[in-house]
Design a protein around this motif. Structure first.
Motif, PDB file in Angstrom:
ATOM      1  N   LEU A 142       0.733  -1.122   0.098  1.00 41.82           N
ATOM      2  CA  LEU A 142      -0.062   0.064  -0.159  1.00 41.82           C
ATOM      3  C   LEU A 142       0.852   1.261   0.122  1.00 41.82           C
ATOM      4  O   LEU A 142       1.899   1.258   0.585  1.00 41.82           O
ATOM      5  N   THR A 143       0.373   2.343  -0.709  1.00 45.33           N
ATOM      6  CA  THR A 143       1.162   3.713  -0.407  1.00 45.33           C
ATOM      7  C   THR A 143       0.787   4.355   0.841  1.00 45.33           C
ATOM      8  O   THR A 143      -0.142   3.634   1.429  1.00 45.33           O
ATOM      9  N   SER A 144       1.231   5.212   1.169  1.00 41.94           N
ATOM     10  CA  SER A 144       1.291   5.727   2.528  1.00 41.94           C
ATOM     11  C   SER A 144      -0.040   6.102   2.720  1.00 41.94           C
ATOM     12  O   SER A 144      -0.832   6.117   3.791  1.00 41.94           O
ATOM     13  N   ARG A 145      -0.898   6.815   1.721  1.00 39.42           N
ATOM     14  CA  ARG A 145      -1.893   7.582   1.912  1.00 39.42           C
ATOM     15  C   ARG A 145      -3.127   6.202   1.856  1.00 39.42           C
ATOM     16  O   ARG A 145      -3.987   6.437   2.643  1.00 39.42           O
ATOM     17  N   GLU A 146      -2.784   5.219   1.351  1.00 40.78           N
ATOM     18  CA  GLU A 146      -3.768   3.919   1.234  1.00 40.78           C
ATOM     19  C   GLU A 146      -3.764   3.269   2.794  1.00 40.78           C
ATOM     20  O   GLU A 146      -4.652   2.946   3.257  1.00 40.78           O
ATOM     21  N   PHE A 147      -2.457   3.163   3.063  1.00 42.16           N
ATOM     22  CA  PHE A 147      -2.330   2.843   4.357  1.00 42.16           C
ATOM     23  C   PHE A 147      -3.017   3.464   5.690  1.00 42.16           C
ATOM     24  O   PHE A 147      -3.632   2.919   6.496  1.00 42.16           O
TER      25      PHE A 147
END
Length: 180
Positions: A142-147
């Motif tokens: 996951l990207t940081s935003r998705e996480f």
């Protein structure tokens, strides 16, 4: 500075599995059963982690040490590094295995079956599988935003007023406990 400690893990193993382990050509240099089993468990660490992440609940079902009731069972002491023992203990708890011994016997049996199929190439075959898993994990990360979005959803649905989120370090020890 962290000092690696050793855990004396005592359990029962059937004589057939014990003899198979001692007779493996791959471990002729290593005379002790404990050393062979620790080497196998360290080698299978990616499998332990994958099982911890994606494994199914075991519902604490008892499984016999071996299928043959006539086979002799023997006590075994395996001197496991604390980090490895902690991973096994967490897998035992989170997937509700009946015992850590049952988990260890299953992992060792898995290795023995692969060794029967691939003989001396078992390490290369395992490495191929682990490399493929690493690529898959990198693609699915996951990207940081998705996480953060996922974490926000998890926190919102935690029951109770004093909700806790525990962050673990690489040694599976609680690093930070957040009250949300």
């Amino acid at each position: 500075m962290s000092v690696s400690r050793i855990h004396d893990f005592h359990f029962v193993l059937n004589r057939g599995m014990k003899n198979k382990l001692k007779s493996l050509e791959l471990f002729k240099k290593n005379k002790s059963l404990s050393g062979i089993m620790v080497t196998i468990l360290k080698l299978l660490t990616p499998i332990i982690r994958k099982e911890h992440k994606w494994g199914k609940q075991r519902f604490s079902r008892y499984r016999a040490v071996c299928d043959d009731p006539e086979e002799v069972r023997e006590d075994v002491h395996v001197y496991v590094p604390d980090e490895l023992y902690r991973e096994l203990k967490l897998l035992h708890q989170d997937l509700n295995f009946y015992s850590i011994a049952q988990l260890v016997r299953g992992l060792v049996n898995c290795f023995l079956e692969m060794a029967d199929v691939y003989k001396n190439d078992v390490f290369q075959e395992l490495q191929k599988v682990f490399d493929r898993w690493r690529v898959e994990d990198k693609e699915d990360r996951l990207t940081s935003r998705e996480f953060l979005r996922q974490l926000k959803l998890i926190i919102r649905f935690l029951p109770g007023k004093n909700r806790l989120v525990t962050v673990y370090n690489n040694e599976y020890s609680p690093f930070w406990i957040l009250r949300v």
